[in-house]
Design an enzyme around this catalytic site. Sequence first.
Site, PDB file in Angstrom:
ATOM      1  N   CYS A  76      10.324  -7.616 -32.440  1.00  0.00           N
ATOM      2  CA  CYS A  76      10.219  -8.763 -31.820  1.00  0.00           C
ATOM      3  C   CYS A  76      10.989  -9.199 -30.676  1.00  0.00           C
ATOM      4  O   CYS A  76      11.759  -8.571 -30.275  1.00  0.00           O
ATOM      5  CB  CYS A  76       8.818  -9.956 -33.121  1.00  0.00           C
ATOM      6  SG  CYS A  76       8.811 -11.308 -32.050  1.00  0.00           S
ATOM      7  N   HIS A 156       5.398  -8.389 -35.994  1.00  0.00           N
ATOM      8  CA  HIS A 156       6.124  -7.988 -37.110  1.00  0.00           C
ATOM      9  C   HIS A 156       5.266  -7.099 -38.040  1.00  0.00           C
ATOM     10  O   HIS A 156       4.946  -8.209 -39.044  1.00  0.00           O
ATOM     11  CB  HIS A 156       5.940  -9.175 -38.125  1.00  0.00           C
ATOM     12  CG  HIS A 156       7.152 -10.654 -36.793  1.00  0.00           C
ATOM     13  ND1 HIS A 156       8.477 -10.830 -37.167  1.00  0.00           N
ATOM     14  CD2 HIS A 156       6.549 -11.395 -35.878  1.00  0.00           C
ATOM     15  CE1 HIS A 156       9.007 -11.489 -35.635  1.00  0.00           C
ATOM     16  NE2 HIS A 156       8.078 -12.249 -35.107  1.00  0.00           N
ATOM     17  N   GLU A 158       7.261  -5.956 -40.880  1.00  0.00           N
ATOM     18  CA  GLU A 158       7.959  -6.416 -42.139  1.00  0.00           C
ATOM     19  C   GLU A 158       6.727  -8.013 -42.676  1.00  0.00           C
ATOM     20  O   GLU A 158       7.525  -8.184 -44.012  1.00  0.00           O
ATOM     21  CB  GLU A 158       9.880  -7.059 -41.657  1.00  0.00           C
ATOM     22  CG  GLU A 158       9.337  -8.090 -41.078  1.00  0.00           C
ATOM     23  CD  GLU A 158       9.189  -8.233 -39.596  1.00  0.00           C
ATOM     24  OE1 GLU A 158       8.823  -7.390 -39.186  1.00  0.00           O
ATOM     25  OE2 GLU A 158       9.781  -9.274 -38.785  1.00  0.00           O
TER      26      GLU A 158
END
Length: 175
Positions: A76, A156, A158
């Site tokens: 991002c 994302h 993560e």
Amino acid sequence: MKKVGILALQGSFAEHAKILEQLSQKYIFVRSKQDLENITHLIIPGGESTTLEKLLWEFDMWGHLKNKKLNIFGTCAGAILCQKLGLDIEIERNAYGAQQASFIAELDSKIFKKLQGVFIRAPKFKVQNKKIKILAHYKQAPVLVQQNNFLVASFHPELRKDTRVHAFFLTLNSD
Ligand code: GLN
């Protein structure tokens, strides 16, 4: 030998660390140019690209990042910085809408089946360079791309439990 760092000035660095822990991959949090000297792989997290860039200049890290050919995984806001560091794509910031328009969607990918993307004020990528590999799309738009030492996601990875994209990043080799 592979040495992994996570840029930990601002943004979702703790979430990236959790994924690396699930992969049993050692890492350091990168907060200075000395830290940059000791790594081969760097994750630049999501957050706010303007702030991240400002801090990197302020801490005298930008020049090191530009000159040292690290393997960099930008998510991002991190992807926006990768473009400024030399990744050959065009970027439209916040193209998927405001914070309140955040969403999760399944992506189209031949390599990563059923990969989900979390989009938060995400940038849109425009890829013209034929040498760039597009690893996932969302509604025909590239959202996960790789060019040499750069891997970038407009979403994302993560923020999900899925470790596959990080595992792929760790296979990239600096030469
Ligand atoms: N919109 C942010 C930027 O332009 C990125 C948002 C994010 O990383 N979730 O920097």
